[in-house]
Write a protein that holds these residues in place. Structure first.
Motif, PDB file in Angstrom:
ATOM      1  N   ILE A  40       0.854  -1.182   0.000  1.00  0.00           N
ATOM      2  CA  ILE A  40       0.000   0.000   0.000  1.00  0.00           C
ATOM      3  C   ILE A  40       0.890   1.231   0.000  1.00  0.00           C
ATOM      4  CG2 ILE A  40      -1.775   1.252   1.302  1.00  0.00           C
ATOM      5  CD1 ILE A  40      -2.529  -1.573   2.498  1.00  0.00           C
ATOM      6  N   GLN A  42       1.449   4.014   1.320  1.00  0.00           N
ATOM      7  CA  GLN A  42       1.314   4.864   2.501  1.00  0.00           C
ATOM      8  C   GLN A  42       2.552   4.637   3.362  1.00  0.00           C
ATOM      9  OE1 GLN A  42      -2.343   3.655   4.409  1.00  0.00           O
ATOM     10  NE2 GLN A  42      -3.627   4.442   2.751  1.00  0.00           N
ATOM     11  N   GLN A  79      -5.781  -3.944   6.114  1.00  0.00           N
ATOM     12  CA  GLN A  79      -5.631  -2.548   5.695  1.00  0.00           C
ATOM     13  C   GLN A  79      -6.196  -2.310   4.288  1.00  0.00           C
ATOM     14  OE1 GLN A  79      -4.634  -0.243   7.796  1.00  0.00           O
ATOM     15  NE2 GLN A  79      -4.766   1.410   6.344  1.00  0.00           N
ATOM     16  N   LEU A  80      -6.087  -3.314   3.409  1.00  0.00           N
ATOM     17  CA  LEU A  80      -6.590  -3.164   2.041  1.00  0.00           C
ATOM     18  C   LEU A  80      -8.074  -2.801   2.015  1.00  0.00           C
ATOM     19  CD1 LEU A  80      -4.825  -6.120   0.203  1.00  0.00           C
ATOM     20  CD2 LEU A  80      -4.458  -3.672  -0.201  1.00  0.00           C
ATOM     21  N   LEU A  83      -9.099   0.927   1.900  1.00  0.00           N
ATOM     22  CA  LEU A  83      -8.738   1.771   0.760  1.00  0.00           C
ATOM     23  C   LEU A  83      -9.957   2.143  -0.070  1.00  0.00           C
ATOM     24  CD1 LEU A  83      -5.461  -0.042  -0.361  1.00  0.00           C
ATOM     25  CD2 LEU A  83      -5.708   1.947   1.146  1.00  0.00           C
ATOM     26  N   GLU A  84      -9.786   3.172  -0.889  1.00  0.00           N
ATOM     27  CA  GLU A  84     -10.874   3.680  -1.723  1.00  0.00           C
ATOM     28  C   GLU A  84     -10.376   3.915  -3.141  1.00  0.00           C
ATOM     29  OE1 GLU A  84     -12.057   7.292   0.207  1.00  0.00           O
ATOM     30  OE2 GLU A  84     -12.997   6.245   1.879  1.00  0.00           O
ATOM     31  N   ASP A  87      -6.908   5.680  -4.378  1.00  0.00           N
ATOM     32  CA  ASP A  87      -5.731   5.374  -3.569  1.00  0.00           C
ATOM     33  C   ASP A  87      -4.715   4.614  -4.414  1.00  0.00           C
ATOM     34  OD1 ASP A  87      -6.744   6.598  -1.297  1.00  0.00           O
ATOM     35  OD2 ASP A  87      -7.524   4.742  -0.433  1.00  0.00           O
TER      36      ASP A  87
END
Length: 132
Positions: A40, A42, A79-80, A83-84, A87
């Motif tokens: 991800i 981030q 965590q996935l 997301l939107e 992202d």
């Protein structure tokens, strides 16, 4: 080599299976059945790479991943699901040895199912899937 991709669509197809569709980097190649390392984009998550198999086929023009999530594990799959659309994710070059080598029977379970999704889609698209 890391490739940055943007999420086009994301949503659950069952209560615990997430499907993510992303753009596809120019020149990015893969064969049905292959995977990549995904993270991800981030700060806390960009080094947490996990292997995921493509469930799209090369002719689609996008990348698709179908992923079972594990809520409460505080990991990448958990965590996935936060997301939107819009992202970003990071993926490695494609890799993997699962490939179609002729008629037969597929036996798979758990995480071993996803390579066959792309292989079966590819066979169906080419008209080479019996019982279709």
């Amino acid at each position: 080599m890391a490739h940055k991709i943007k999420i086009q669509e994301i949503g659950f197809i069952t209560h615990n299976v997430l499907q993510i569709q992303t753009d596809r980097p120019a020149g990015y190649d893969f064969t049905p059945g292959q995977a990549c390392e995904l993270s991800i984009d981030q700060p806390k998550w960009n080094e947490e790479k996990r292997p995921f198999t493509f469930t799209s086929v090369p002719e689609d023009g996008f990348l698709q991943f179908t992923i079972k999530v594990y809520p409460g594990h505080d990991g990448v799959t958990d965590q996935l699901q936060t997301l939107e659309q819009g992202d970003s994710l990071l993926i490695s070059d494609s890799w993997g040895a699962i490939s179609y080598e002729g008629p037969g029977v597929f036996l798979a379970g758990g995480a071993g199912v996803t390579p066959f999704i792309a292989i079966i889609k590819d066979l169906a698209r080419k008209g080479n899937l019996e019982g279709n």
